[in-house]
Write an enzyme that holds these catalytic residues in place. Structure first.
Site, PDB file in Angstrom:
ATOM      1  N   ARG A 166      -5.584  11.455 -11.762  1.00  0.00           N
ATOM      2  CA  ARG A 166      -4.262  10.833 -11.759  1.00  0.00           C
ATOM      3  C   ARG A 166      -3.359  11.332 -12.881  1.00  0.00           C
ATOM      4  O   ARG A 166      -2.516  10.613 -13.407  1.00  0.00           O
ATOM      5  CB  ARG A 166      -4.362   9.309 -11.825  1.00  0.00           C
ATOM      6  CG  ARG A 166      -5.120   8.678 -10.683  1.00  0.00           C
ATOM      7  CD  ARG A 166      -4.510   8.993  -9.317  1.00  0.00           C
ATOM      8  NE  ARG A 166      -5.336   8.416  -8.274  1.00  0.00           N
ATOM      9  CZ  ARG A 166      -6.346   9.068  -7.681  1.00  0.00           C
ATOM     10  NH1 ARG A 166      -6.624  10.325  -7.986  1.00  0.00           N
ATOM     11  NH2 ARG A 166      -7.062   8.489  -6.748  1.00  0.00           N
ATOM     12  N   SER A 243      -1.037   1.010  -7.130  1.00  0.00           N
ATOM     13  CA  SER A 243      -2.039   0.561  -8.100  1.00  0.00           C
ATOM     14  C   SER A 243      -1.416   0.584  -9.497  1.00  0.00           C
ATOM     15  O   SER A 243      -0.969   1.640  -9.960  1.00  0.00           O
ATOM     16  CB  SER A 243      -3.267   1.470  -8.055  1.00  0.00           C
ATOM     17  OG  SER A 243      -3.873   1.412  -6.779  1.00  0.00           O
ATOM     18  N   GLU A 336      -0.755   2.965 -14.502  1.00  0.00           N
ATOM     19  CA  GLU A 336      -0.613   4.201 -13.739  1.00  0.00           C
ATOM     20  C   GLU A 336       0.852   4.591 -13.546  1.00  0.00           C
ATOM     21  O   GLU A 336       1.184   5.770 -13.629  1.00  0.00           O
ATOM     22  CB  GLU A 336      -1.306   4.059 -12.378  1.00  0.00           C
ATOM     23  CG  GLU A 336      -1.314   5.339 -11.566  1.00  0.00           C
ATOM     24  CD  GLU A 336      -2.246   5.269 -10.375  1.00  0.00           C
ATOM     25  OE1 GLU A 336      -1.901   5.860  -9.335  1.00  0.00           O
ATOM     26  OE2 GLU A 336      -3.303   4.639 -10.468  1.00  0.00           O
TER      27      GLU A 336
END
Length: 344
Positions: A166, A243, A336
């Site tokens: 990520r 998320s 995130e």
């Protein structure tokens, strides 16, 4: 003077939160993106690049300078002599439109990334991934505008982007602007190997099997809808940035005994943030201050705007969750989404 409606940033984000920009520029070609950025830099103004607004949290105060809305669209499919396909996509193209078009064209490889909101230019920045596939598996190279040199860099190889879980070397910086992205696809209608256990169970296949890409896409979309992760204007569970916390990668000895874990390199494992949140006492629908923000009713990893919320309220909820997990498990979760003008 009050900002005009076109300068409001909330409607340009999937959270539908965030204050106004002083100025908003819509850039509908790669050249227009470059020129808009050059103009802002020449004027010495603060610059914010915004695509689909799906992985961003904008402060209630908004942005004090210019927002360049990246809206250059288009894709080109090139068959190569070995039967594989080179897919070139402009940065402002809706990501799920790209996946859907590939599947419709009988091109597998991207189907596990179905239903992810946002624009294509953001996918290498975040190294977007889901259901056992990530952008790093297929990315060839990108074209970038380098704000420091004022030059366009073409065909920057994926190997130079520091792609990891990520993240990439592009994340958290604003001096390199993605203009277009290239992927290598196998050139058949078969899916990528089905690696993710939940997806394999849904499809009724063994791990590593391949199925028609169209079948895998529908299964992924069904799974994501069940978690409120496919955009729907009428479903407040989808008014989120996806998320909110990344799955932490921890030394094996620090992992709670009962926690699920997945290999993440020598001596380390990845632990689902959703498990840590749930087992720290936070349930689906857990409300934030005033009840205008809450954890999703379908998925504890998403923080949602229930209508009329503010960024400040969302961040207060994020802090509550982060601190609760840290108190229970000794693990500090990291956000995130990109936080613009704010922090938790």
């Amino acid at each position: 003077m009050l900002p005009s409606p076109t300068q409001r940033l909330a409607p340009l984000t999937t959270l539908r939160l965030g204050g106004p920009a002083r100025r908003l520029v819509e850039a509908t070609s790669a050249d227009a993106v470059v020129q808009a950025v050059r103009d802002v830099d020449a004027a010495g103004e603060p610059l914010l690049l915004l695509g689909g607004g799906s992985n961003v949290v904008v402060a209630d105060d908004g942005w004090p300078g210019t927002v360049v809305h990246v809206a250059n669209t288009g894709r080109v499919v090139e068959r190569r002599p070995d039967g594989s396909v080179l897919l070139t996509v402009e940065a402002g193209t809706d990501w799920d439109d790209v996946v859907a078009a590939c599947v419709a064209d009988g091109l597998g490889g991207l189907e596990c990334l179905s239903g992810i909101p946002g624009r294509t230019g953001a996918t290498p920045v975040q190294n977007v991934g889901a259901y056992g596939v990530e952008v790093a598996d297929l990315l060839v190279d990108v074209d970038l505008y380098d704000r420091r040199s004022g030059a366009v860099r073409s065909h920057v190889p994926a190997a130079e982007l520091g792609l990891a879980y990520r993240t990439s070397v592009l994340k958290g910086r604003d001096d390199a602007v993605v203009l277009r992205v290239r992927f290598a696809l196998p050139g058949t209608d078969a899916s990528a190997p089905v690696r993710y256990p939940e997806l394999a169970r849904t499809l009724g296949v063994e791990a590593g099997a391949r199925v028609p890409a169209a079948v895998a896409r529908e299964a992924v979309l069904d799974l994501r809808r069940g978690k409120g992760m496919v955009l729907d204007a009428n479903d407040h569970d989808t008014w989120s940035a996806g998320s909110f916390f990344t799955n932490p990668v921890l030394p094996e000895e620090q992992v709670p005994a009962a926690a699920p874990r997945f290999p993440a390199g020598p001596g380390t494992v990845k632990v689902p943030a959703a498990w840590l949140i749930d087992h720290a006492g936070f349930r689906r629908g857990h409300p934030g201050p005033g009840g205008r923000v809450a954890l999703s009713g379908k998925h504890v990893l998403a923080l949602t705007n229930r209508g009329g919320g503010t960024t400040a309220e969302l961040l207060e909820l994020a802090r509550e969750v982060r601190d609760g997990v840290r108190s229970q498990w000794g693990v500090t979760l990291s956000p995130e989404p990109v936080l613009v003008g704010c922090r938790i």
